[in-house]
Design a protein around this motif. Structure first.
Motif, mmCIF file in Angstrom:
data_model
loop_
_atom_site.group_PDB
_atom_site.id
_atom_site.type_symbol
_atom_site.label_atom_id
_atom_site.label_comp_id
_atom_site.label_asym_id
_atom_site.label_seq_id
_atom_site.Cartn_x
_atom_site.Cartn_y
_atom_site.Cartn_z
ATOM 1 N N LEU A 35 -1.289 -5.307 0.184
ATOM 2 C CA LEU A 35 -0.611 -4.341 1.057
ATOM 3 C C LEU A 35 -0.515 -2.966 0.402
ATOM 4 O O LEU A 35 -0.645 -1.931 1.075
ATOM 5 C CB LEU A 35 0.797 -4.867 1.397
ATOM 6 C CG LEU A 35 1.559 -4.083 2.464
ATOM 7 C CD1 LEU A 35 0.835 -4.188 3.809
ATOM 8 C CD2 LEU A 35 2.985 -4.612 2.593
ATOM 9 N N ARG A 38 -3.831 -1.401 1.027
ATOM 10 C CA ARG A 38 -4.083 -1.184 2.471
ATOM 11 C C ARG A 38 -3.173 -0.096 3.043
ATOM 12 O O ARG A 38 -3.525 0.550 4.011
ATOM 13 C CB ARG A 38 -3.880 -2.489 3.238
ATOM 14 C CG ARG A 38 -5.035 -3.458 2.994
ATOM 15 C CD ARG A 38 -5.231 -4.453 4.118
ATOM 16 N NE ARG A 38 -6.524 -5.101 3.964
ATOM 17 C CZ ARG A 38 -6.731 -6.396 4.060
ATOM 18 N NH1 ARG A 38 -5.723 -7.206 4.318
ATOM 19 N NH2 ARG A 38 -7.947 -6.881 3.907
ATOM 20 N N SER A 39 -2.014 0.069 2.424
ATOM 21 C CA SER A 39 -1.093 1.086 2.948
ATOM 22 C C SER A 39 -1.347 2.446 2.306
ATOM 23 O O SER A 39 -0.562 3.383 2.481
ATOM 24 C CB SER A 39 0.351 0.653 2.672
ATOM 25 O OG SER A 39 0.585 0.663 1.265
ATOM 26 N N ALA A 43 3.202 1.207 0.159
ATOM 27 C CA ALA A 43 3.943 0.005 -0.278
ATOM 28 C C ALA A 43 3.895 -0.061 -1.802
ATOM 29 O O ALA A 43 2.881 0.309 -2.404
ATOM 30 C CB ALA A 43 3.313 -1.231 0.330
#
Ligand code: SF4
Ligand code: SF4
Length: 332
Positions: A35, A38-39, A43
């Motif tokens: 995450l 991907r963020s 995050a």
């Protein structure tokens, strides 16, 4: 049977649930790791838990071939191979105990068939002919995986696979598989879980190639459940307790590769010394020692791998950013 041998089931359940919870922790931590990338960094970053590689058996098998042909353990997914070897070692020493003490899939299906027993008053059994027809499936799958990786794959292909993006993103693909499961995989997994309420461990018994391999390895195990005919009162408790439907009551030594080392038979035996785990020479292995070996070898192997530098992946953080961005487009 002495109370302490009955208590071994409590210890086994504690170990099973400990590993299941630890697997969930690994999954959540790995999700947070992915995450972060991907963020776009929004995050917080958490370290990648290398133990997540325990769920990459194909990568482990290719690593095994790479290790056998090159003499060194690759540093892409080293933990996958370490866990694979630890599981083999446990199964060689203490039968297929990995299946009944550590494997989280088996823990879940055991819950299902126990609930099934409570609801229906019993578990159902397939017709003998159907059981015989279905049981070879896991061996056919094993032959397929072992044949295509250990036999057919050339050392060059093994090396290319190990350093390729497909292998590097195997853990990410696995996470995405579970996060976005739909269609046929969802149907098959739900169906198997549902079936587990009626039958005891259908996935392990019929479909799991890993279990098939461990069963074959366990044939050579020095520790096996042994019955003493003189002390046995033929009550049938062991046969009723056995999740693999083995005829413990009429044999001397349980050699079957279907024995998952759960010790339910030993715990349910009312006569001391009628049923015990023994080494080849006759020495008794108590439940506590059995448990200590299973857990000790498994955890000890991972600690040894950490100490000797065969645990952490060498994939740098910057490369993970690229791999996670491109994971959808990477195929073999
Ligand atoms: S024989 Fe005993 S240890 Fe083996 S699977 Fe059956 S109950 Fe478990
Ligand atoms: S549970 Fe013990 S006493 Fe009963 S049949 Fe099995 S080995 Fe014999």
């Amino acid at each position: 049977m002495a109370q302490k041998e009955k208590n071994i089931q409590r210890i086994r359940l504690a170990v099973q649930w400990g590993f299941l919870l630890f697997s969930l922790y690994l999954g959540v931590t790995f999700y947070r790791f992915v995450l972060h990338f991907r963020s776009g960094g929004a995050a917080p970053f958490v370290e990648r838990p290398d133990g997540v590689e325990a769920f990459l058996p194909i990568s482990a098998l290719v690593s095994l071939k790479g290790w056998l042909t090159s003499g060194s353990i690759n540093n892409i997914h080293p933990a996958a191979l370490v866990v694979f070897l630890a599981v083999i070692a446990v199964s060689w020493l203490m039968k297929r105990s990995f299946c009944s003490w550590i494997c989280p899939v088996s823990t879940l299906t055991e819950v299902c068939w126990k609930v099934g027993t409570k609801v229906f008053g019993k578990n159902f059994r397939l017709w003998l002919w159907a059981d015989w027809l279905l049981r070879p499936i896991k061996y056919l799958l094993l032959v397929f995986f072992v044949g295509s990786i250990l036999v057919v794959m050339s050392p060059d292909s093994v090396r290319d696979f190990i350093v390729g993006d497909y292998n590097k993103t195997a853990d990410i693909k696995m996470l995405d598989f579970f996060l976005h499961m739909s269609g046929t995989p969802l149907l098959v997994i739900s169906g198997l879980l549902l079936l587990s309420f009626f039958l005891r461990n259908p996935f392990c018994r019929f479909l799991c190639p890993y279990g098939a391999l461990l069963g074959l390895v366990s044939r050579f195990s020095p520790a096996k459940v042994e019955r003493c005919a003189k002390a046995c009162i033929s009550c049938g408790g062991c046969n009723r307790a056995c999740p693999s439907y083995l005829d413990v009551m009429h044999g001397e030594r349980v050699k079957s590769e279907e024995c998952i080392g759960c010790l339910r038979c030993v715990s349910s035996c009312p006569k001391p010394e009628a049923l015990q785990v023994r080494l080849k020479g006759g020495k008794v292995v108590s439940g506590a020692v059995f448990a200590a070996v299973v857990v000790g070898v498994f955890i000890g192997s991972t600690l040894l791998a950490r100490i000797t530098g065969h645990w952490h992946t060498s994939i740098p953080k910057a490369e993970y950013q690229r791999l996670i961005n491109e994971a959808d487009r990477i195929s073999h």
